[in-house]
Each structure stands twice: as structure tokens, then as C-alpha cells.
Design a protein around this motif. Structure first.
Motif, PDB file in Angstrom:
ATOM      1  N   ARG A 136     -33.475  16.337  55.426  1.00  0.00           N
ATOM      2  CA  ARG A 136     -33.635  15.657  56.716  1.00  0.00           C
ATOM      3  C   ARG A 136     -32.295  15.310  57.344  1.00  0.00           C
ATOM      4  NH1 ARG A 136     -38.867  16.997  57.608  1.00  0.00           N
ATOM      5  NH2 ARG A 136     -40.141  16.445  55.787  1.00  0.00           N
ATOM      6  N   GLY A 137     -31.258  16.044  56.976  1.00  0.00           N
ATOM      7  CA  GLY A 137     -29.964  15.837  57.595  1.00  0.00           C
ATOM      8  C   GLY A 137     -29.180  14.659  57.069  1.00  0.00           C
ATOM      9  N   ARG A 138     -29.556  14.115  55.897  1.00  0.00           N
ATOM     10  CA  ARG A 138     -28.837  12.999  55.283  1.00  0.00           C
ATOM     11  C   ARG A 138     -28.540  13.322  53.817  1.00  0.00           C
ATOM     12  NH1 ARG A 138     -29.102  12.041  59.943  1.00  0.00           N
ATOM     13  NH2 ARG A 138     -29.472  10.047  61.011  1.00  0.00           N
ATOM     14  N   PRO A 139     -27.721  14.370  53.571  1.00  0.00           N
ATOM     15  CA  PRO A 139     -27.474  14.802  52.191  1.00  0.00           C
ATOM     16  C   PRO A 139     -26.450  13.930  51.473  1.00  0.00           C
ATOM     17  CG  PRO A 139     -26.254  16.195  53.694  1.00  0.00           C
ATOM     18  CD  PRO A 139     -27.040  15.240  54.551  1.00  0.00           C
ATOM     19  N   ASP A 140     -26.841  12.712  51.178  1.00  0.00           N
ATOM     20  CA  ASP A 140     -25.953  11.733  50.535  1.00  0.00           C
ATOM     21  C   ASP A 140     -26.408  11.557  49.088  1.00  0.00           C
ATOM     22  OD1 ASP A 140     -24.824   9.331  49.545  1.00  0.00           O
ATOM     23  OD2 ASP A 140     -24.629   8.508  51.566  1.00  0.00           O
ATOM     24  N   MET A 141     -25.639  12.093  48.144  1.00  0.00           N
ATOM     25  CA  MET A 141     -26.070  12.046  46.748  1.00  0.00           C
ATOM     26  C   MET A 141     -26.134  10.621  46.214  1.00  0.00           C
ATOM     27  SD  MET A 141     -27.216  13.512  44.082  1.00  0.00           S
ATOM     28  CE  MET A 141     -26.972  15.279  44.280  1.00  0.00           C
ATOM     29  N   ASP A 142     -25.183   9.785  46.573  1.00  0.00           N
ATOM     30  CA  ASP A 142     -25.201   8.407  46.086  1.00  0.00           C
ATOM     31  C   ASP A 142     -26.455   7.673  46.558  1.00  0.00           C
ATOM     32  OD1 ASP A 142     -22.797   8.731  44.775  1.00  0.00           O
ATOM     33  OD2 ASP A 142     -21.593   7.873  46.395  1.00  0.00           O
ATOM     34  N   GLU A 143     -26.814   7.852  47.809  1.00  0.00           N
ATOM     35  CA  GLU A 143     -28.014   7.196  48.338  1.00  0.00           C
ATOM     36  C   GLU A 143     -29.279   7.801  47.730  1.00  0.00           C
ATOM     37  OE1 GLU A 143     -30.452   4.575  50.564  1.00  0.00           O
ATOM     38  OE2 GLU A 143     -28.367   4.527  49.846  1.00  0.00           O
ATOM     39  N   THR A 144     -29.260   9.107  47.519  1.00  0.00           N
ATOM     40  CA  THR A 144     -30.398   9.767  46.881  1.00  0.00           C
ATOM     41  C   THR A 144     -30.644   9.184  45.497  1.00  0.00           C
ATOM     42  OG1 THR A 144     -30.132  11.839  48.115  1.00  0.00           O
ATOM     43  CG2 THR A 144     -31.205  11.983  45.959  1.00  0.00           C
TER      44      THR A 144
ATOM     45  N   ARG B 235     -29.827  21.925  45.433  1.00  0.00           N
ATOM     46  CA  ARG B 235     -29.876  23.353  45.133  1.00  0.00           C
ATOM     47  C   ARG B 235     -28.936  23.795  44.020  1.00  0.00           C
ATOM     48  NH1 ARG B 235     -30.866  27.054  50.406  1.00  0.00           N
ATOM     49  NH2 ARG B 235     -32.150  25.636  51.643  1.00  0.00           N
ATOM     50  N   THR B 236     -27.790  23.160  43.910  1.00  0.00           N
ATOM     51  CA  THR B 236     -26.778  23.647  42.971  1.00  0.00           C
ATOM     52  C   THR B 236     -27.026  23.092  41.568  1.00  0.00           C
ATOM     53  OG1 THR B 236     -25.241  21.803  43.307  1.00  0.00           O
ATOM     54  CG2 THR B 236     -25.121  23.650  44.870  1.00  0.00           C
ATOM     55  N   ARG B 237     -26.401  23.748  40.614  1.00  0.00           N
ATOM     56  CA  ARG B 237     -26.479  23.264  39.235  1.00  0.00           C
ATOM     57  C   ARG B 237     -25.978  21.821  39.148  1.00  0.00           C
ATOM     58  NH1 ARG B 237     -26.847  27.570  35.407  1.00  0.00           N
ATOM     59  NH2 ARG B 237     -26.745  29.612  36.433  1.00  0.00           N
ATOM     60  N   GLU B 238     -24.875  21.557  39.838  1.00  0.00           N
ATOM     61  CA  GLU B 238     -24.274  20.230  39.763  1.00  0.00           C
ATOM     62  C   GLU B 238     -25.208  19.171  40.347  1.00  0.00           C
ATOM     63  OE1 GLU B 238     -21.466  23.368  39.301  1.00  0.00           O
ATOM     64  OE2 GLU B 238     -22.785  22.966  41.028  1.00  0.00           O
ATOM     65  N   GLU B 239     -25.827  19.476  41.481  1.00  0.00           N
ATOM     66  CA  GLU B 239     -26.744  18.521  42.113  1.00  0.00           C
ATOM     67  C   GLU B 239     -27.956  18.252  41.231  1.00  0.00           C
ATOM     68  OE1 GLU B 239     -25.784  19.611  46.807  1.00  0.00           O
ATOM     69  OE2 GLU B 239     -27.456  20.571  45.757  1.00  0.00           O
TER      70      GLU B 239
ATOM     71  N   GLU C  79     -28.306  18.701  37.969  1.00  0.00           N
ATOM     72  CA  GLU C  79     -27.923  18.007  36.735  1.00  0.00           C
ATOM     73  C   GLU C  79     -27.612  16.536  37.003  1.00  0.00           C
ATOM     74  OE1 GLU C  79     -25.618  19.533  32.820  1.00  0.00           O
ATOM     75  OE2 GLU C  79     -24.487  19.660  34.694  1.00  0.00           O
ATOM     76  N   LYS C  80     -26.986  16.260  38.122  1.00  0.00           N
ATOM     77  CA  LYS C  80     -26.638  14.878  38.456  1.00  0.00           C
ATOM     78  C   LYS C  80     -27.892  14.032  38.651  1.00  0.00           C
ATOM     79  CE  LYS C  80     -22.912  14.166  40.717  1.00  0.00           C
ATOM     80  NZ  LYS C  80     -21.833  14.071  41.752  1.00  0.00           N
ATOM     81  N   VAL C  81     -28.889  14.572  39.362  1.00  0.00           N
ATOM     82  CA  VAL C  81     -30.136  13.836  39.591  1.00  0.00           C
ATOM     83  C   VAL C  81     -30.899  13.652  38.282  1.00  0.00           C
ATOM     84  CG1 VAL C  81     -32.418  13.987  40.662  1.00  0.00           C
ATOM     85  CG2 VAL C  81     -30.374  14.434  42.023  1.00  0.00           C
ATOM     86  N   VAL C  82     -30.995  14.709  37.496  1.00  0.00           N
ATOM     87  CA  VAL C  82     -31.705  14.624  36.213  1.00  0.00           C
ATOM     88  C   VAL C  82     -31.097  13.537  35.334  1.00  0.00           C
ATOM     89  CG1 VAL C  82     -32.133  15.838  34.039  1.00  0.00           C
ATOM     90  CG2 VAL C  82     -32.592  16.978  36.212  1.00  0.00           C
ATOM     91  N   ASN C  83     -29.787  13.537  35.224  1.00  0.00           N
ATOM     92  CA  ASN C  83     -29.115  12.554  34.371  1.00  0.00           C
ATOM     93  C   ASN C  83     -29.236  11.142  34.919  1.00  0.00           C
ATOM     94  OD1 ASN C  83     -28.301  14.557  32.595  1.00  0.00           O
ATOM     95  ND2 ASN C  83     -26.304  14.843  33.568  1.00  0.00           N
ATOM     96  N   ALA C  84     -29.253  11.015  36.234  1.00  0.00           N
ATOM     97  CA  ALA C  84     -29.282   9.691  36.857  1.00  0.00           C
ATOM     98  C   ALA C  84     -30.593   8.955  36.618  1.00  0.00           C
ATOM     99  CB  ALA C  84     -29.021   9.805  38.354  1.00  0.00           C
ATOM    100  N   VAL C  85     -31.698   9.693  36.516  1.00  0.00           N
ATOM    101  CA  VAL C  85     -33.010   9.025  36.389  1.00  0.00           C
ATOM    102  C   VAL C  85     -33.618   9.189  35.003  1.00  0.00           C
ATOM    103  CG1 VAL C  85     -33.446   9.275  38.849  1.00  0.00           C
ATOM    104  CG2 VAL C  85     -34.322  11.011  37.262  1.00  0.00           C
TER     105      VAL C  85
ATOM    106  N   ASP D  32     -32.821  28.741  33.926  1.00  0.00           N
ATOM    107  CA  ASP D  32     -31.603  28.010  34.278  1.00  0.00           C
ATOM    108  C   ASP D  32     -31.925  26.562  34.646  1.00  0.00           C
ATOM    109  OD1 ASP D  32     -29.973  30.256  33.976  1.00  0.00           O
ATOM    110  OD2 ASP D  32     -30.205  30.844  36.081  1.00  0.00           O
ATOM    111  N   ILE D  33     -32.948  26.382  35.456  1.00  0.00           N
ATOM    112  CA  ILE D  33     -33.318  25.040  35.906  1.00  0.00           C
ATOM    113  C   ILE D  33     -33.833  24.213  34.731  1.00  0.00           C
ATOM    114  CG2 ILE D  33     -34.872  23.738  37.420  1.00  0.00           C
ATOM    115  CD1 ILE D  33     -34.652  26.114  39.390  1.00  0.00           C
ATOM    116  N   ALA D  34     -34.570  24.861  33.849  1.00  0.00           N
ATOM    117  CA  ALA D  34     -35.051  24.165  32.651  1.00  0.00           C
ATOM    118  C   ALA D  34     -33.880  23.678  31.800  1.00  0.00           C
ATOM    119  CB  ALA D  34     -35.957  25.082  31.840  1.00  0.00           C
ATOM    120  N   LYS D  35     -32.856  24.502  31.671  1.00  0.00           N
ATOM    121  CA  LYS D  35     -31.683  24.108  30.875  1.00  0.00           C
ATOM    122  C   LYS D  35     -30.938  22.930  31.487  1.00  0.00           C
ATOM    123  CE  LYS D  35     -30.863  28.645  28.776  1.00  0.00           C
ATOM    124  NZ  LYS D  35     -29.962  29.844  28.736  1.00  0.00           N
TER     125      LYS D  35
END
Length: 280
Positions: A158-166, A187-191, A193-199, A218-221
Motif C-alpha cells: 500500500r505504498g508504505r514499505p517500512d520494515m520497522d513499522e511492519t 519479497r526478498t530473502r532478507e525481508e 527472514e527478518k519478519v520470520v525471526n521478529a515474530v 527456499d521459502i521454507a528454509k
């Protein structure tokens, strides 16, 4: 046909370990075909159904969407997760009312998002977004049904790609009782992995609705537990239809039918399949 309770138990268990693909049918036929292919669960697509019914995305009335969800729930042996958009209300009480109605359709899970539909202010303020998830959780608990709640934050689409806020929102939603977290548009591996680890240890749904270099493995890993495709299957079907009909209308050519599915194959599948449906 498994009971709603059995489907809900199966759906919850699917999120305990590993990673599964939850494709998104837009009508009964596509749902039954996906079941035939051996998927373990399905999810509705608000966009896919909207287009099939002649609506723009996010414009389907609540009662029409509830009837669609109920129809797919009755038609499938598999657990069904409802893409329930924003709960068809802005205020938490309205979300709770809508969620109660959705639970009554027999779904195994449902998702609530924090998108407002307003381009100028595309996300609900943090406190209101959190209150809406709390209201959805309370409505499910009050129903006594073990429906799996997925909380979505929509900033990346929605035009607000803020990882910290996400991450801030997803963590708050998890603390408010969401069973699964979802940030469509990462979409990226880094994004991912960051979300998975955060929650963690809560499961994460990853959307892949576009060509991607990442595979399911890949996504499963990366630690995701669930992969959905949103409206991509419906749009793929529309793509084939549009290409074929444009060849017909623009040049009088029938070559667009070259990749059409064989009628005999579909007839055989649905003739056998229909006999297994429960009585209406």
C-alpha cells in the motif's frame, strides 16, 4: 466430509512445523480442482472472487462475500482460510460482528488486514489497527470455535514499505492473540527472514503472487510456515481468457484456444467429484 471442528484442528496442526502451500481458488470448480491435486488447505481470494462476480477488488458487499465463503466451505473437504479483507468495518465492534458471521460459515481460519482503502492514509493508525485485531480475537473466542486468526499488515503493498513499522505491528498483533502473521509484499530473502525471526515462534504466511526466483523449498528454509498466492491463479486464468478473446476480437483468430484445458479431462474429474458432495 470432515466436520468444521475437524477441519479447524487439521488447519491448526499444519502450522506447527514445516511449510505448506495454501493456494487461492476463486470459485467452487477451482477449489475442487485444487483439492484434487492434493493440497492440504485452501484460502479464498477476495480479488479473485471479486473479478469473477463482476466487482472491483475490495468492493464485494459483506453478505455476498460471506455467501461465497460458505459455498467454498461446503464444497471442500479441506480446511478453508477466508481472506476477510478488513473485516468489513472500520471500528472494532463492527469487525467483531463481521468475524462472528464469518466463523459461522464453517471456516478453519480467517485473516484481518490493517488497510483502510484510502490512498492518502492507507493503514489504520497503530492503536486502532491493534484494537481491531483484539476485537477479532475476542469474537472468535466468544464463538467457541477454534478458528485460526491471521493478522495482516499491508504497508508493503500500500505504498508504505517500512520494515520497522511492519515488525512493530506484527509483534503487537501476535501479542493480541493472532495465530499467524502476514505482511504481503515482502519479497526478498532478507525481508522474509527478518519478519520470520521478529515474530517467532508464531508462524508467518508469505505471499508469492508474481514470478519469483525463490522456490517453495527456499521459502521454507527461511522459516515461513505457509505460502499463499493471493489472486495470482485467478489473474493467470484471466490472462489466458483475455489473450484468447483479444485474438478473436482483433483479428478473427482462434489460436488463443491452443492451451485450453481438455473438456473430457475436466468432465471426468467433476463428474466423479460431484458424486462425493454432501447433500445440500
Amino acid at each position: 466430509m470432515p466436520s468444521p471442528t475437524e477441519k479447524r484442528r487439521t488447519f491448526r496442526n499444519l502450522h506447527q512445523s514445516g511449510c505448506f502451500v495454501i493456494p487461492n481458488p476463486w470459485d467452487v470448480g477451482s477449489a475442487r480442482y485444487l483439492q484434487h491435486l492434493g493440497f492440504k488447505a485452501l484460502a479464498t481470494t477476495s480479488l479473485g472472487y471479486a473479478f469473477s462476480a463482476g466487482y472491483a477488488d475490495n468492493a464485494v458487499p459483506r453478505d455476498v462475500m460471506l455467501a461465497h465463503i460458505a459455498e467454498l466451505t461446503r464444497a471442500c473437504d479441506l480446511p478453508l482460510n477466508a481472506d476477510f479483507e478488513g473485516g468489513y468495518a472500520d471500528d472494532p465492534d463492527g469487525v467483531a460482528e463481521s468475524v462472528t458471521l464469518c466463523v459461522a460459515t464453517g471456516v478453519a481460519g480467517l485473516s484481518i488486514e490493517d488497510s483502510t482503502g484510502d490512498k492518502a492514509n492507507p493503514l489504520y493508525p497503530f492503536d486502532l489497527a491493534l484494537a481491531r485485531i483484539k476485537a477479532a480475537r475476542a469474537a472468535i473466542d466468544k464463538s467457541g470455535a477454534d478458528v485460526f486468526l491471521t493478522a495482516r499488515t499491508e504497508g508493503f503493498i500500500r505504498g508504505r514499505p517500512d520494515m520497522d513499522e511492519t515488525i512493530r505491528r506484527l509483534r503487537a498483533f501476535a501479542d493480541a492473540g493472532a495465530d499467524c502473521l502476514y505482511a504481503p509484499g515482502i519479497r526478498t530473502r532478507e525481508e522474509i527472514e527478518k519478519v520470520v525471526n521478529a515474530v517467532a515462534p508464531k508462524p508467518v504466511n508469505v505471499l508469492v503472487g508474481w514470478p519469483s526466483d525463490l522456490s517453495v523449498q527456499d521459502i521454507a528454509k527461511l522459516g515461513a510456515r505457509r505460502i499463499s498466492v493471493g489472486g495470482a491463479l485467478a489473474r493467470a486464468a484471466w490472462g489466458g481468457f483475455i489473450r484468447a478473446v483479444r485474438q478473436l476480437s482483433d483479428g478473427g483468430c482462434f489460436n488463443g484456444f491452443a492451451d485450453a484445458a481438455p473438456a473430457a479431462e475436466l468432465n471426468a474429474l467433476f463428474r466423479e467429484d460431484r458424486a462425493k458432495w454432501p447433500a445440500a
